[in-house]
Design an enzyme around this catalytic site. Structure first.
Site, mmCIF file in Angstrom:
data_model
loop_
_atom_site.group_PDB
_atom_site.id
_atom_site.type_symbol
_atom_site.label_atom_id
_atom_site.label_comp_id
_atom_site.label_asym_id
_atom_site.label_seq_id
_atom_site.Cartn_x
_atom_site.Cartn_y
_atom_site.Cartn_z
ATOM 1 N N GLY A 161 2.247 1.789 10.994
ATOM 2 C CA GLY A 161 3.101 2.969 10.978
ATOM 3 C C GLY A 161 3.978 3.101 12.204
ATOM 4 O O GLY A 161 4.570 4.159 12.432
ATOM 5 N N GLU B 17 -6.638 4.198 8.506
ATOM 6 C CA GLU B 17 -6.442 5.625 8.224
ATOM 7 C C GLU B 17 -7.690 6.241 7.588
ATOM 8 O O GLU B 17 -7.938 7.436 7.726
ATOM 9 C CB GLU B 17 -5.201 5.815 7.323
ATOM 10 N N GLY C 24 2.959 -1.445 4.349
ATOM 11 C CA GLY C 24 2.972 -0.004 4.093
ATOM 12 C C GLY C 24 4.372 0.468 3.737
ATOM 13 O O GLY C 24 4.850 0.259 2.626
ATOM 14 N N ASN D 294 0.859 -1.186 0.000
ATOM 15 C CA ASN D 294 0.000 0.000 0.000
ATOM 16 C C ASN D 294 0.897 1.238 0.000
ATOM 17 O O ASN D 294 1.529 1.542 1.009
ATOM 18 C CB ASN D 294 -0.889 -0.053 1.258
ATOM 19 N N TRP D 295 0.952 1.920 -1.143
ATOM 20 C CA TRP D 295 1.815 3.107 -1.236
ATOM 21 C C TRP D 295 1.241 4.300 -0.462
ATOM 22 O O TRP D 295 1.909 5.301 -0.293
ATOM 23 C CB TRP D 295 2.002 3.498 -2.711
ATOM 24 N N LYS D 296 -0.028 4.210 -0.051
ATOM 25 C CA LYS D 296 -0.710 5.335 0.615
ATOM 26 C C LYS D 296 -0.539 6.600 -0.233
ATOM 27 O O LYS D 296 -0.525 6.499 -1.458
ATOM 28 C CB LYS D 296 -0.188 5.499 2.044
ATOM 29 N N GLU E 51 -5.223 -5.570 10.804
ATOM 30 C CA GLU E 51 -4.268 -4.487 10.973
ATOM 31 C C GLU E 51 -4.504 -3.821 12.323
ATOM 32 O O GLU E 51 -5.302 -2.864 12.408
ATOM 33 C CB GLU E 51 -4.434 -3.461 9.850
ATOM 34 N N HIS F 65 -9.363 0.753 5.513
ATOM 35 C CA HIS F 65 -8.074 0.906 6.196
ATOM 36 C C HIS F 65 -8.269 1.812 7.421
ATOM 37 O O HIS F 65 -9.085 2.745 7.376
ATOM 38 C CB HIS F 65 -7.057 1.513 5.229
ATOM 39 N N SER G 120 3.590 -2.686 10.395
ATOM 40 C CA SER G 120 5.028 -2.786 10.673
ATOM 41 C C SER G 120 5.659 -4.086 10.176
ATOM 42 O O SER G 120 6.549 -4.632 10.828
ATOM 43 C CB SER G 120 5.299 -2.585 12.164
HETATM 44 P P1 PGA Z 1 3.081 -0.046 7.783
HETATM 45 O O1 PGA Z 1 1.599 0.184 7.251
HETATM 46 O O2 PGA Z 1 3.594 -1.318 7.120
HETATM 47 O O3 PGA Z 1 3.841 1.153 7.381
HETATM 48 O O4 PGA Z 1 2.978 -0.224 9.279
HETATM 49 C C1 PGA Z 1 0.741 -0.911 7.089
HETATM 50 C C2 PGA Z 1 -0.564 -0.488 6.512
HETATM 51 O O5 PGA Z 1 -1.018 0.633 6.779
HETATM 52 O O6 PGA Z 1 -1.211 -1.265 5.792
#
Ligand code: PGA
Length: 265
Positions: free
Chosen positions: A178, A104, A238, A16-18, A172, A102, A217
Site C-alpha cells: 500500500g 492486513e 493490490g 487482491n481486490w481487498k 509481502e 495477509h 507496490s
Molecule cells: P499493493 O498491495 O499492491 O496495493 O501494495 C499488495 C497486497 O496487499 O497484497
C-alpha cells in the site's frame, strides 16, 4: 532467469481486490478475461474479490483464463461462527485459491501464525491452493530481524501436513504494501532465498515446490524486473489489479517480449 524464457515455470499472478468492488465492477474482471482469451499469457492468473462477489465473479469467469480466490477463510468447515466463511464455502463459490495471513489480517484482525496454519489445512482439505503471506515490518527490518521474522512466520504458518498439496507463499514486506516503495532487487532475492530455506526446513523436499510470490507496490513499471529475480515465482498485486488494463500490463510482464513484426505467412 528472464521472464518468459522456456526454462522458467509459469508464474502465478494474483490480484487482491481487498474490500473494493461492487457488482458493477465485475466488468473489470470480464474485460481482463476477454483480453487474455484473445491473447493468452503464460502466467497463471487469479483474482480474489470480496466474498460477496466471489460466486458472481467465478460464474462470470468460468472456463476462462482467470481463476478466482478468497481473501481469508475460517479453519472450520461450518458452525456457529457468525460472519465467517469456510474454505469449503469458498470452493463452493467457485474459488481455486485463498490468500491467508495477509499483513492486513495479521495486524488488523489479530491473525496469528498458528491460526494461518489451521486455515491452510482447511484450505487444502477443501481443494483450494492457499497463498500464505509473510513479511517483516519496517521496524523489524531496521532492527536487522527480517530473516528471523520470515523464518518464524514460515515455520509457524506452514502446517507440517502441507507437503503434498499445491500451495504458494507470498513475500509481502509490510512496509511496501500500500505504499510507493519496493525493496531493492537484492533484498527481494535475499528474502525469497530465506523463505525457500525455511520452507525446505519445514517440509523437506516438498518445500522446494511452492512458488514464492512477491507482493507490495507492484506496478506495470516494476513487474518485469521483479519477475526476473531469482526465486520469484509470481506476484501478489493490490491496488494495481483493480483496473483491468493496469493488471493486464502486469500479467503481460510475464510474457516474452514480442518483436512487433508480422510473423511470416
Ligand atoms: P499493493 O498491495 O499492491 O496495493 O501494495 C499488495 C497486497 O496487499 O497484497
Amino acid at each position: 532467469m528472464t521472464p518468459g524464457s522456456a526454462s522458467s515455470p509459469a508464474p502465478l499472478i494474483v490480484g487482491n481486490w481487498k474490500m473494493h468492488g461492487l457488482a458493477r465492477d465485475l466488468r473489470e474482471a470480464r474485460a481482463l478475461a476477454k483480453a487474455l482469451m484473445a491473447r493468452p499469457s503464460r502466467a497463471t492468473v487469479a483474482l480474489c474479490p470480496p466474498a460477496t462477489l466471489l460466486p458472481l465473479m467465478s460464474a462470470a469467469l468460468k472456463g476462462g483464463p482467470v481463476a478466482t480466490g478468497g481473501q481469508t477463510c475460517h479453519a472450520q468447515d461450518h458452525g456457529a461462527f457468525t460472519g465467517e466463511i469456510s474454505a469449503a464455502m469458498l470452493a463452493d463459490a467457485g474459488a481455486s485459491y485463498v490468500i491467508l495471513g495477509h499483513s492486513e489480517r495479521r495486524t488488523g484482525f489479530g491473525e496469528t501464525d498458528a491460526a494461518v496454519a489451521e486455515k491452510a489445512l482447511a484450505a487444502v482439505g477443501a481443494g483450494l491452493t492457499p497463498i500464505l503471506c509473510v513479511g517483516e515490518t519496517r521496524a523489524e527490518r531496521r532492527a536487522g530481524r527480517t530473516f528471523a521474522v520470515l523464518e518464524e512466520q514460515v515455520r509457524g504458518s506452514t502446517p507440517a501436513g502441507l507437503g503434498g498439496y499445491p500451495a504458494a507463499v507470498a513475500y509481502e514486506p509490510v512496509w511496501a504494501v500500500g505504499g510507493d516503495r519496493t525493496p531493492a532487487a537484492d533484498e527481494i532475492e535475499a528474502a525469497h532465498a530465506a523463505i525457500r530455506a525455511s520452507l525446505v526446513g519445514r517440509l523437506g523436499d516438498d518445500g522446494a515446490r511452492p512458488p514464492i510470490l512477491y507482493g507490495g507496490s507492484v506496478t506495470a513499471a516494476n513487474a518485469a524486473a521483479i519477475l526476473a529475480l531469482r526465486e520469484v515465482g509470481g506476484l501478489l498485486v493490490g491496488r494495481a489489479c483493480l483496473e483491468w488494463r493496469s493488471f493486464l500490463a502486469i500479467v503481460r510482464a510475464a510474457d516474452p517480449v514480442r518483436e512487433g513484426l508480422p510473423s511470416p505467412a
